[in-house]
Design an enzyme around this catalytic site. Structure first.
Site, PDB file in Angstrom:
ATOM      1  N   LYS A 199      -4.423  -5.641 -24.625  1.00  0.00           N
ATOM      2  CA  LYS A 199      -4.920  -4.600 -23.740  1.00  0.00           C
ATOM      3  C   LYS A 199      -3.735  -3.944 -23.051  1.00  0.00           C
ATOM      4  O   LYS A 199      -2.966  -4.600 -22.342  1.00  0.00           O
ATOM      5  CB  LYS A 199      -5.884  -5.176 -22.702  1.00  0.00           C
ATOM      6  CG  LYS A 199      -6.449  -4.115 -21.757  1.00  0.00           C
ATOM      7  CD  LYS A 199      -7.429  -4.735 -20.768  1.00  0.00           C
ATOM      8  CE  LYS A 199      -7.968  -3.691 -19.798  1.00  0.00           C
ATOM      9  NZ  LYS A 199      -8.908  -4.287 -18.815  1.00  0.00           N
ATOM     10  N   LYS A 251      -7.423  -2.842 -27.111  1.00  0.00           N
ATOM     11  CA  LYS A 251      -7.876  -1.783 -26.213  1.00  0.00           C
ATOM     12  C   LYS A 251      -6.658  -1.083 -25.612  1.00  0.00           C
ATOM     13  O   LYS A 251      -5.756  -1.773 -25.111  1.00  0.00           O
ATOM     14  CB  LYS A 251      -8.740  -2.400 -25.114  1.00  0.00           C
ATOM     15  CG  LYS A 251      -9.267  -1.422 -24.074  1.00  0.00           C
ATOM     16  CD  LYS A 251     -10.078  -2.154 -23.003  1.00  0.00           C
ATOM     17  CE  LYS A 251     -10.578  -1.167 -21.944  1.00  0.00           C
ATOM     18  NZ  LYS A 251     -11.350  -1.832 -20.879  1.00  0.00           N
TER      19      LYS A 251
END
Length: 328
Positions: A199, A251
């Site tokens: 992320k 992400k």
């Protein structure tokens, strides 16, 4: 002298829509789509999010309809985010049974039954008055190990509320091992863990700040990854898998397809990707200005994420894409 013509003609497989459909290497199926859903405590009707056209903050009552729609569309699941009316330094609302996310989880789980997987965001940022994903130390820095203790309590609370898959999005070192241990010790060995393994500290999260009414002060660069680093993403994913993650997440999605492909090529568990708020907003804004074909851009963007190796995609267009597949 005769003209030499090519014998190998790849264009033969592009001649008609039926032919292109027949040989397509990547397909979008509703079961691969997960709908992120925001539930807010202090509203009486769904509230549109201005920077994310078509997306709303739900009430507990309107959440029921969203769950029914997701189930009817054949989606793989929903990911719940809670927006509390009050916040404090340690994010107390995240672990209270009466907290908005835990209440929403219970509502969604009751409504969904076995029709789809109810998933929950396990992070403190929506619940803290400083907006960080963990608790702060005396210097104002995020305290990794103290935060793990809060995550353990959150995991048990969410599992008790009915979450089937916990989305660990805080990017604290050791979070998967800590949560897995807490779940197993409290009788939730069957509750799965989704690790937001790679992320990144991305500019594409901007509209999400409005969606969850973020109170963030400063930035998250000491715990979310540097967008410049590719190998680090693979390392983070490997660590999370070794700690017991059942699913790995990359992400954002569209700017990190290389990382997604790396993780998908090596992981021994499912790998998903999150098409984040900024990705959604950019396409919607460009389409609203007549600069791109909205429907084609949406489909192309999600196809690209699946093509790169994602087994499932969290996308705000999940219902729309599922409806389009049903109509095709």
């Amino acid at each position: 002298m005769s003209t030499q013509h090519p014998v190998i003609r790849p264009r033969r497989l592009r001649t008609t829509p039926a032919m292109r459909r027949l040989v397509a290497e990547t397909r979008i199926h509703p079961a691969q789509l997960i709908l992120p859903v925001f539930v807010r405590e202090d509203i009486t009707e769904p509230a549109p999010i201005s920077s994310m056209p078509g997306v709303v903050q739900h009430t507990l009552d309107s959440l029921k309809g969203a769950v029914r729609d997701a189930a009817a569309a054949g989606l793989g699941g929903i990911m719940l985010f809670g927006i509390p009316a009050t916040r404090d330094a340690i994010g107390s609302g995240a672990t209270e049974a009466s907290g908005i996310l835990n209440r929403a989880t219970a509502v969604a789980a009751a409504e969904a039954g076995d029709a789809l997987v109810v998933q929950t965001d396990l992070c403190l940022d929506e619940f803290t008055d400083h907006g960080h994903c963990g608790v702060l130390d005396a210097r104002g820095a995020v305290d990794n190990d103290a935060t793990l203790e809060r995550y353990r309590d959150m995991a048990v609370a969410q599992a008790q509320a009915g979450s089937q898959l916990l989305g660990l999005s805080g990017m604290m070192d050791g979070q998967v091992a800590a949560v897995r241990e807490a779940l197993d010790e409290n009788g939730f060995a069957d509750t799965a863990v989704l690790a937001y393994a790679a992320k990144y500290a991305s500019a594409f999260y901007g509209p999400f700040r409005e969606a969850v009414d973020s109170q963030l002060q400063g930035d998250r660069r000491t715990y979310q990854q540097d967008p410049a680093n590719r190998i680090e993403g693979l390392r983070e994913a490997a660590l999370d898998e070794a700690e017991g993650a059942d699913v790995l997440m990359v992400k954002p999605a569209m700017s990190y397809l290389d990382v997604l492909a790396d993780v998908a090529a090596t992981a021994q568990v499912p790998v998903w990707a999150y098409q984040v708020s900024g990705e959604h907003a950019m396409i919607e804004a460009a389409a609203a200005n007549g600069w791109i074909d909205r429907d084609r851009a949406i489909r192309e963007s999600v196809t690209g994420i699946l093509r790169a190796g994602a087994g499932a995609v969290l996308t705000y267009w999940a219902l729309e894409l599922a409806a389009a597949e049903a109509a095709a």
